[in-house]
Design an enzyme around this catalytic site. Structure first.
Site, PDB file in Angstrom:
ATOM      1  N   HIS A 159       8.306 -55.886 -47.755  1.00 53.61           N
ATOM      2  CA  HIS A 159       9.242 -56.974 -47.458  1.00 53.61           C
ATOM      3  C   HIS A 159       9.994 -57.492 -48.683  1.00 53.61           C
ATOM      4  O   HIS A 159      11.084 -58.038 -48.546  1.00 53.61           O
ATOM      5  CB  HIS A 159       8.542 -58.086 -46.674  1.00 53.61           C
TER       6      HIS A 159
ATOM      7  N   GLU B 214       6.659 -50.723 -32.183  1.00 55.03           N
ATOM      8  CA  GLU B 214       6.267 -50.355 -33.552  1.00 55.03           C
ATOM      9  C   GLU B 214       4.830 -49.858 -33.617  1.00 55.03           C
ATOM     10  O   GLU B 214       4.302 -49.592 -34.683  1.00 55.03           O
ATOM     11  CB  GLU B 214       6.506 -51.521 -34.525  1.00 55.03           C
TER      12      GLU B 214
ATOM     13  N   ASP C  95       7.019 -50.070 -39.234  1.00 54.69           N
ATOM     14  CA  ASP C  95       5.620 -50.006 -38.826  1.00 54.69           C
ATOM     15  C   ASP C  95       5.333 -48.761 -37.993  1.00 54.69           C
ATOM     16  O   ASP C  95       4.291 -48.131 -38.159  1.00 54.69           O
ATOM     17  CB  ASP C  95       5.241 -51.269 -38.041  1.00 54.69           C
TER      18      ASP C  95
ATOM     19  N   CYS D 293      15.477 -51.784 -35.313  1.00 52.33           N
ATOM     20  CA  CYS D 293      15.653 -52.769 -36.384  1.00 52.33           C
ATOM     21  C   CYS D 293      14.830 -52.427 -37.610  1.00 52.33           C
ATOM     22  O   CYS D 293      14.785 -53.190 -38.561  1.00 52.33           O
ATOM     23  CB  CYS D 293      15.347 -54.178 -35.887  1.00 52.33           C
TER      24      CYS D 293
END
Ligand code: PEP
Ligand code: MG
Length: 578
Positions: free
Chosen positions: A196, A438, A462, A509
Site C-alpha cells: 500500500h 480477490e 490479493d 481495481c
C-alpha cells in the site's frame, strides 16, 4: 548490485511509482519510541526529567523554526511556531505534571495518555482547522518522547531541502504524510508493487522504487541518488554522464505526460468502437482532485481504511459522512464505488488492539472483522447510507470468501437502511451492492455470486497473492506476482463470463488494471471497467484508443491456452507492436 567506481552503484528494485527523481539521500530510520509503563518512587525527580525533556524539545524546535524561516519563509516556519506554543501550553503541561504526581507513573506514560486525551478532543471538533491541531500535538508528543528516551528523532517534517527518502520500509500513512515540496522520490529495502505504500506513492505522483533489498545498507545520508520509477533502478552517486542522460529522460517523461493530458475529456473507445470505463482508485477525498484532473470517469475504488488509519480512535459517523459526501458531490452524479473497511494485512489500526497474527494477510481482517465487530461496521454503513443521496453511490464489500459472508454483510446493510428510513432520514433507493473478487474461492464460485450481487470488482493485488501463495509485501517472492500467468487469466475469465451471463457489470481495481501489458488482455477478456491509480489513466486511455477489441479477443483466446507468463508476454508484444 553492480559496482562502477568507489561508492558508485546501481540497485535494482521494483518500479513502484513512475517518474524520475534525483536529489540528495535522506535516510529515514524510524526511532524506537517504545516504553514501558512504570511506577516511580521519586516524583520530584520524574517531574524534573519531564521538564528537562520539554526544554530540550523547545530548543530543538527553535532551531528548526529558525532554519525554516531562513530557507522557506515565515509561512512554512509557522507550523513550528505552533508546535512551540503547544510546548508552552500550561493546561497540557500541568495536567501531565499532576498525572505523574497523583498516579506515580513515569513521565513517558503520563505524556502519552494526557496528550492522547487532547488529541482525541481536537479530533472530535467540528472545525477542520482545530482537527488538524491533533496532528500537531501528536508530532510534539513524539518529539518530547524522543527526548525522554534519549533517542534521536528523525522526522520528515525537519526536511528543508529536496531529498530522496531512503528507508527500510514506509507504512502507507508515512507515505501519505511525505511533504511533496521536498520529497522528490523514495526507495525502500522491502515491499512490492502492490504494497500500500507503493499505491499511495502512485496516487501522490512520487517516483518510487521499492524492494531494493539493500538501499539502506548501500546509501548514506547526502549521497546523490537517482530514482527511476519507470524501470525500477536506483543510481547511487552516478557519473555526470548518467545524470545528464536521466535529466533528458525526466524531460521526455514530462513531455509525454503533456501529450496524454489532451485526452482528459475523451471517451475511451477502441478502434472498433467498444467503450471501456476508466475509473480512479482513491484513498481520501484529497485524491479526488487528481482523479478528476487525470480524466477519470468514475471512482472505481475508494479505500476507506485510510480514514481510519493514523488516528487515535475510530472516525465518528459524522466525520465519515462528511468524507463520503464530499467525494460523491465532487463526482457530480458519476459512479463512486466505496469499499467498506478493509483493515488488516499491511494496513493496521493500532488502537483496535487486535492480537498479532502469524499470517496477517490470511487473518481476522476486512469483512471478517466487520461482521464480528458490528458496531464499527454499522457506523460506517450509516454514514454511507446518509451520504447516498449526494451522488451515485455503490457499496462494495472486501475479502468476501463465501456467499454467507456476502449475505450477512448485505443483511446488516439492509437493517441499517430500514432504521434510517424509520428515523425519517432519506436514503437513495438505487444503491448497487457488489463485492471485491480477490479470494480464489469466490472467483471459482462466481457463477453463484453473480446471481446475488449487483457487480464484481476484481482485486488482483490479493487475488494473485492468494492464487500464487506469494505474499505481496515480500520482495523475495515478488517474481510470483504474475498477472499474465494463464492461471490468473483463466480465473479472471471465469469471473467476467459469470457476471455477463447474469447481466451484471464487472470491473477490476487491482493494480493489474493499469498495467500496459495487461490492458490488451483485459480488453479481450471483456472487462467493463478498469479502475487504477489516477496517474495511470491517461496513459491507459491513449493505449486503448489504438487497440481493436476483436484483435484482443483473438490474443486472449491464444493466451488462455498458453502455459507460462513469458509466453503470454511475448504474444502481447507481438500483437501490440505490429
Ligand atoms: C486488491 O486486492 O486488488 C485491491 C484492489 O485491494 P487492496 O490493494 O486495497 O488490497
Ligand atoms: Mg485487496
Amino acid at each position: 548490485m553492480s559496482s562502477f567506481t568507489n561508492r558508485t552503484a546501481l540497485l535494482n528494485g521494483i518500479a513502484a511509482s513512475s517518474g524520475i527523481a534525483m536529489a540528495k539521500a535522506y535516510r529515514l530510520v524510524e526511532p524506537d519510541l517504545s516504553f514501558e509503563k512504570k511506577m516511580i518512587e521519586d516524583i520530584e525527580k520524574e517531574i524534573q526529567r519531564f521538564q528537562s525533556a520539554i526544554r530540550n524539545a523547545k530548543k530543538e524546535l527553535e532551531q528548526i523554526r529558525d532554519g525554516a524561516k531562513n530557507e522557506l519563509g515565515d509561512d512554512k516556519a509557522a507550523i513550528f511556531e505552533a508546535h512551540l506554543l503547544i510546548l508552552s501550553d500550561p493546561d497540557l503541561l500541568d495536567q501531565i505534571g499532576d498525572n505523574i504526581k497523583t498516579t506515580k507513573i513515569n513521565a513517558e506514560s503520563a505524556l502519552h495518555s494526557i496528550a492522547g486525551r487532547f488529541i482525541t478532543l481536537f479530533e472530535q471538533m467540528d472545525n477542520e482547522y482545530m482537527k488538524e491541531r491533533a496532528a500537531d500535538i501528536r508530532d510534539v508528543r513524539k518529539r518530547v518522547l524522543s527526548h525522554l528516551l534519549g533517542v534521536k528523532n528523525v522526522n520528515p517534517s525537519m526536511i528543508m531541502e529536496e531529498v530522496i527518502i531512503v528507508a527500510e520500509d514506509l507504512t502507507p500513512s508515512d507515505t501519505a504524510q511525505l511533504n511533496r515540496t521536498f520529497v522528490k522520490g523514495f526507495t525502500t529495502d522491502i515491499g512490492g508493487r502492490t504494497s500500500h505504500s507503493a499505491i499511495v506513492a502512485r496516487s501522490m505522483e512520487i517516483p518510487a522504487v521499492v524492494g531494493t533489498k539493500t538501499a539502506t545498507e548501500e546509501i548514506s545520508n547526502g549521497d546523490f541518488v537517482i530514482v527511476d520509477g519507470l524501470k525500477g533502478e536506483v543510481f547511487i552517486n552516478p557519473s555526470q554522464e548518467i545524470v545528464t542522460q536521466y535529466k533528458k529522460n525526466q524531460a521526455d517523461f514530462e513531455t509525454q505526460k503533456e501529450a496524454w493530458i489532451k485526452l482528459v475529456n475523451e471517451k475511451t473507445v477502441t478502434t472498433d468502437g467498444h467503450y471501456v470505463e476508466l475509473a480512479a482508485n482513491i484513498g481520501t477525498p484529497k485524491d479526488l482532485d487528481r482523479a478528476i484532473r487525470n480524466g477519470s470517469e468514475a471512482i472505481g475504488l475508494y479505500r476507506t481504511e485510510f480514514l481510519y488509519m493514523d488516528k487515535e480512535q475510530l472516525p465518528s459517523e459524522e466525520e465519515q459522512y462528511q468524507a463520503y459526501k464530499e467525494v460523491l458531490e465532487g463526482k457530480n452524479g458519476k459512479t463512486v464505488v466505496v469499499r467498506t473497511l478493509d483493515i488488516g494485512g499491511d494496513k493496521e489500526l493500532p488502537y483496535l488492539n487486535l492480537p498479532k497474527e502469524m499470517n496477517p494477510f490470511l487473518g481476522f481482517r476486512a469483512i471478517r472483522l466487520c461482521l464480528e465487530e458490528q458496531g464499527m461496521y454499522r457506523t460506517q454503513l450509516r454514514a454511507l447510507l446518509r451520504a447516498s443521496t449526494a451522488g451515485n453511490l455503490k457499496i462494495m464489500f472486501p475479502m468476501i470468501a463465501t456467499l454467507d459472508e456476502f449475505r450477512q454483510a448485505k443483511a446488516v446493510l439492509e437493517e441499517e437502511k430500514k432504521k434510517l428510513v424509520s428515523e425519517g432520514i432519506s436514503v437513495s433507493d438505487s444503491i448497487e451492492v457488489g463485492i471485491m473478487v480477490e479470494i480464489p474461492s469466490t472467483a471459482i464460485l462466481a457463477d453463484q455470486f453473480a446471481k446475488e450481487v449487483d457487480f464484481f470488482s476484481i482485486g488482483t493485488n490479493d487475488l494473485i497473492q492468494y492464487t500464487m501463495a506469494a505474499d505481496r509485501m515480500n520482495e523475495r517472492v515478488s517474481y510470483l506476482y504474475q498477472p499474465y500467468n494463464p492461471a490468473i487469466l483463466r480465473l479472471i475469465k471465469m469471473v467476467i463470463d459469470a457476471a455477463h451471463r447474469e447481466r451484471k457489470w464487472v470491473g477490476m481495481c487491482g493494480e493489474m488494471a493499469g498495467d500496459e501489458t495487461a490492458i490488451p488482455l483485459l480488453l479481450g477478456l471483456g472487462l467493463d471497467e478498469l479502475s487504477m491509480s489516477a496517474t495511470s489513466i491517461l496513459k491507459a486511455r491513449s493505449q486503448i484508443l489504438r487497440l481493436s477489441k476483436k484483435e484482443m479477443e483473438g490474443l486472449v483466446e491464444k493466451a488462455l491456452q498458453m502455459s507460462t507468463t513469458s509466453d503470454v508476454m511475448a504474444a502481447v508484444a507481438e500483437v501490440t507492436n505490429k
